[in-house]
Enzyme design. Structure first.
Site, PDB file in Angstrom:
ATOM      1  N   ASP A  26       0.796  -1.253   0.000  1.00  0.00           N
ATOM      2  CA  ASP A  26       0.000   0.000   0.000  1.00  0.00           C
ATOM      3  C   ASP A  26       0.819   1.289   0.000  1.00  0.00           C
ATOM      4  O   ASP A  26       0.443   2.260   0.680  1.00  0.00           O
ATOM      5  CB  ASP A  26      -0.963  -0.006   1.194  1.00  0.00           C
ATOM      6  CG  ASP A  26      -1.953  -1.159   1.146  1.00  0.00           C
ATOM      7  OD1 ASP A  26      -1.904  -1.942   0.186  1.00  0.00           O
ATOM      8  OD2 ASP A  26      -2.771  -1.284   2.082  1.00  0.00           O
ATOM      9  N   GLU A  74      -4.619  -0.746  -1.214  1.00  0.00           N
ATOM     10  CA  GLU A  74      -5.933  -0.876  -0.578  1.00  0.00           C
ATOM     11  C   GLU A  74      -6.897  -0.104  -1.460  1.00  0.00           C
ATOM     12  O   GLU A  74      -6.771   1.119  -1.619  1.00  0.00           O
ATOM     13  CB  GLU A  74      -5.918  -0.327   0.855  1.00  0.00           C
ATOM     14  CG  GLU A  74      -7.236  -0.609   1.582  1.00  0.00           C
ATOM     15  CD  GLU A  74      -7.193  -0.248   3.072  1.00  0.00           C
ATOM     16  OE1 GLU A  74      -6.099  -0.050   3.625  1.00  0.00           O
ATOM     17  OE2 GLU A  74      -8.288  -0.176   3.662  1.00  0.00           O
ATOM     18  N   LYS A 131      -6.533  -4.678  -3.213  1.00  0.00           N
ATOM     19  CA  LYS A 131      -7.073  -5.505  -2.124  1.00  0.00           C
ATOM     20  C   LYS A 131      -8.140  -4.707  -1.374  1.00  0.00           C
ATOM     21  O   LYS A 131      -7.912  -3.554  -1.009  1.00  0.00           O
ATOM     22  CB  LYS A 131      -5.948  -5.964  -1.193  1.00  0.00           C
ATOM     23  CG  LYS A 131      -5.216  -4.849  -0.459  1.00  0.00           C
ATOM     24  CD  LYS A 131      -4.137  -5.465   0.412  1.00  0.00           C
ATOM     25  CE  LYS A 131      -3.396  -4.477   1.275  1.00  0.00           C
ATOM     26  NZ  LYS A 131      -4.191  -3.655   2.164  1.00  0.00           N
ATOM     27  N   LYS A 134      -7.632  -4.997   4.808  1.00  0.00           N
ATOM     28  CA  LYS A 134      -6.333  -4.606   5.345  1.00  0.00           C
ATOM     29  C   LYS A 134      -5.303  -5.672   4.989  1.00  0.00           C
ATOM     30  O   LYS A 134      -4.161  -5.371   4.662  1.00  0.00           O
ATOM     31  CB  LYS A 134      -6.421  -4.399   6.862  1.00  0.00           C
ATOM     32  CG  LYS A 134      -7.415  -3.316   7.295  1.00  0.00           C
ATOM     33  CD  LYS A 134      -7.141  -1.972   6.679  1.00  0.00           C
ATOM     34  CE  LYS A 134      -8.096  -0.895   7.196  1.00  0.00           C
ATOM     35  NZ  LYS A 134      -8.063   0.314   6.328  1.00  0.00           N
ATOM     36  N   VAL A 159       3.279   0.239   4.165  1.00  0.00           N
ATOM     37  CA  VAL A 159       2.555   0.939   5.241  1.00  0.00           C
ATOM     38  C   VAL A 159       1.135   0.399   5.400  1.00  0.00           C
ATOM     39  O   VAL A 159       0.560  -0.141   4.460  1.00  0.00           O
ATOM     40  CB  VAL A 159       2.495   2.454   4.942  1.00  0.00           C
ATOM     41  CG1 VAL A 159       3.880   3.044   4.889  1.00  0.00           C
ATOM     42  CG2 VAL A 159       1.750   2.772   3.635  1.00  0.00           C
ATOM     43  N   THR A 160       0.547   0.635   6.597  1.00  0.00           N
ATOM     44  CA  THR A 160       1.233   1.040   7.803  1.00  0.00           C
ATOM     45  C   THR A 160       1.609  -0.211   8.592  1.00  0.00           C
ATOM     46  O   THR A 160       0.955  -1.244   8.473  1.00  0.00           O
ATOM     47  CB  THR A 160       0.355   1.952   8.714  1.00  0.00           C
ATOM     48  OG1 THR A 160      -0.838   1.244   9.080  1.00  0.00           O
ATOM     49  CG2 THR A 160      -0.016   3.232   7.999  1.00  0.00           C
ATOM     50  N   CYS A 164      -2.081  -2.581   7.744  1.00  0.00           N
ATOM     51  CA  CYS A 164      -2.081  -3.491   6.593  1.00  0.00           C
ATOM     52  C   CYS A 164      -0.850  -4.392   6.536  1.00  0.00           C
ATOM     53  O   CYS A 164      -0.942  -5.529   6.077  1.00  0.00           O
ATOM     54  CB  CYS A 164      -2.239  -2.703   5.311  1.00  0.00           C
ATOM     55  SG  CYS A 164      -3.899  -2.003   5.163  1.00  0.00           S
ATOM     56  N   GLN A 204       8.665 -14.403  21.307  1.00  0.00           N
ATOM     57  CA  GLN A 204       8.310 -15.823  21.454  1.00  0.00           C
ATOM     58  C   GLN A 204       8.963 -16.665  20.349  1.00  0.00           C
ATOM     59  O   GLN A 204       8.335 -17.529  19.740  1.00  0.00           O
ATOM     60  CB  GLN A 204       6.785 -16.000  21.426  1.00  0.00           C
ATOM     61  CG  GLN A 204       6.053 -15.141  22.464  1.00  0.00           C
ATOM     62  CD  GLN A 204       4.569 -15.374  22.434  1.00  0.00           C
ATOM     63  OE1 GLN A 204       4.103 -16.461  22.784  1.00  0.00           O
ATOM     64  NE2 GLN A 204       3.832 -14.381  22.018  1.00  0.00           N
TER      65      GLN A 204
HETATM   66  N1  TIU Z   1      -2.602   0.266   4.307  1.00  0.00           N
HETATM   67  C1  TIU Z   1      -3.059   0.443   5.545  1.00  0.00           C
HETATM   68  O1  TIU Z   1      -2.335   0.235   6.523  1.00  0.00           O
HETATM   69  N2  TIU Z   1      -4.347   0.935   5.709  1.00  0.00           N
HETATM   70  C2  TIU Z   1      -4.757   1.733   6.759  1.00  0.00           C
HETATM   71  O2  TIU Z   1      -5.914   2.124   6.842  1.00  0.00           O
HETATM   72  N3  TIU Z   1      -3.800   2.074   7.680  1.00  0.00           N
HETATM   73  C3  TIU Z   1      -3.931   2.937   8.718  1.00  0.00           C
HETATM   74  O3  TIU Z   1      -2.997   3.032   9.516  1.00  0.00           O
HETATM   75  N4  TIU Z   1      -5.027   3.662   8.845  1.00  0.00           N
END
Ligand code: TIU
Length: 226
Positions: A26, A74, A131, A134, A159-160, A164, A204
């Site tokens: 993303d 996304e 996609k 997430k 990210v993030t 995701c 772990q």
């Molecule tokens: N790609 C992804 O992480 N989608 C999000 O909505 N991330 C947020 O941190 N909001």
């Protein structure tokens, strides 16, 4: 024969004969640039832009070595048929998924804001996956695409970190992939969430997988697959 490994946490990550795929999650304008979905959620996007050079170095190395490269976005359909009303309503923001922002409709496939940033734009032959969730495996062909190529190891960036990327890494882990997250090629709007995510993935004995820096990954990939 010498075993090739990446110097990683919590212990060395073994590189197999069949090279890992690079999965970049993303890196689209919606999250990384002002005026996108990330900003609409109330976030400062500047920290996310800072990882672009590291992601780019990793991408260029993987391209040169001929690794399978997967870029996700996304993205929802223009008619929002694949966006659960609960997801759209969440947060109660002024601008929601599908509403028109400065870069077009937020998080909608084909809109300007949904494109991967120019520095990381996919090349022909690389896989670009829209996609709706997430996680990168939810309602996509990712597992089948990887299985068809005999790929068992995944290197994650993007990210993030705790949304995701972590969701996708956990989905991959449950499907049997050996996963490594590249520490300086992922970022969160919340530094403490990034730190916690890296720690919980590798705790772990690597309950979800491994982490390493892009320098450690690049050095090992070059030694193994050059
Ligand atoms: N790609 C992804 O992480 N989608 C999000 O909505 N991330 C947020 O941190 N909001």
């Amino acid at each position: 024969m010498k075993a090739f490994t990446i110097d990683a946490k919590p212990y060395p990550y073994l590189l197999p004969d069949q090279a890992p795929a690079l999965v970049i999650i993303d890196m689209q304008r919606d999250f990384v640039e002002p005026g996108g979905f990330g900003a609409a959620l109330g976030n400062d996007v500047a920290p996310l832009l800072a990882i672009v050079p590291a992601v780019r170095r990793l991408l260029e190395t993987c391209r040169r070595l001929g690794l399978t490269i997967i870029h996700t976005r996304e993205a929802h359909r223009a008619d929002l048929a694949d966006c659960p009303p609960a997801k759209r309503a969440r947060g109660g923001c002024k601008l929601r998924i599908g509403d028109v922002g400065p870069m077009g409709r937020l998080l909608i496939d084909g809109e300007a804001g949904n494109a991967i940033i120019p520095e990381l734009r996919p090349l022909p032959g690389e896989i670009e996956l829209a996609k709706p969730g997430k996680g990168a495996f939810y309602a996509t062909a990712l597992h089948e695409l990887l299985q068809a190529r005999g790929i068992s190891h995944l290197l994650f960036a993007g990210v993030t970190t705790e949304v995701c990327v972590q969701t996708s890494m956990r989905e991959a882990n449950d499907r049997g992939y050996e996963c490594l997250l590249v520490e300086d090629a992922t970022e969160s709007y919340f530094p403490e969430f990034k730190r916690a995510t890296l720690a919980m993935l590798t705790a772990q004995g690597g309950i979800v997988g491994w982490t390493a820096t892009s320098a450690q990954v690049i050095t090992a990939l070059e030694a193994r697959y050059e």
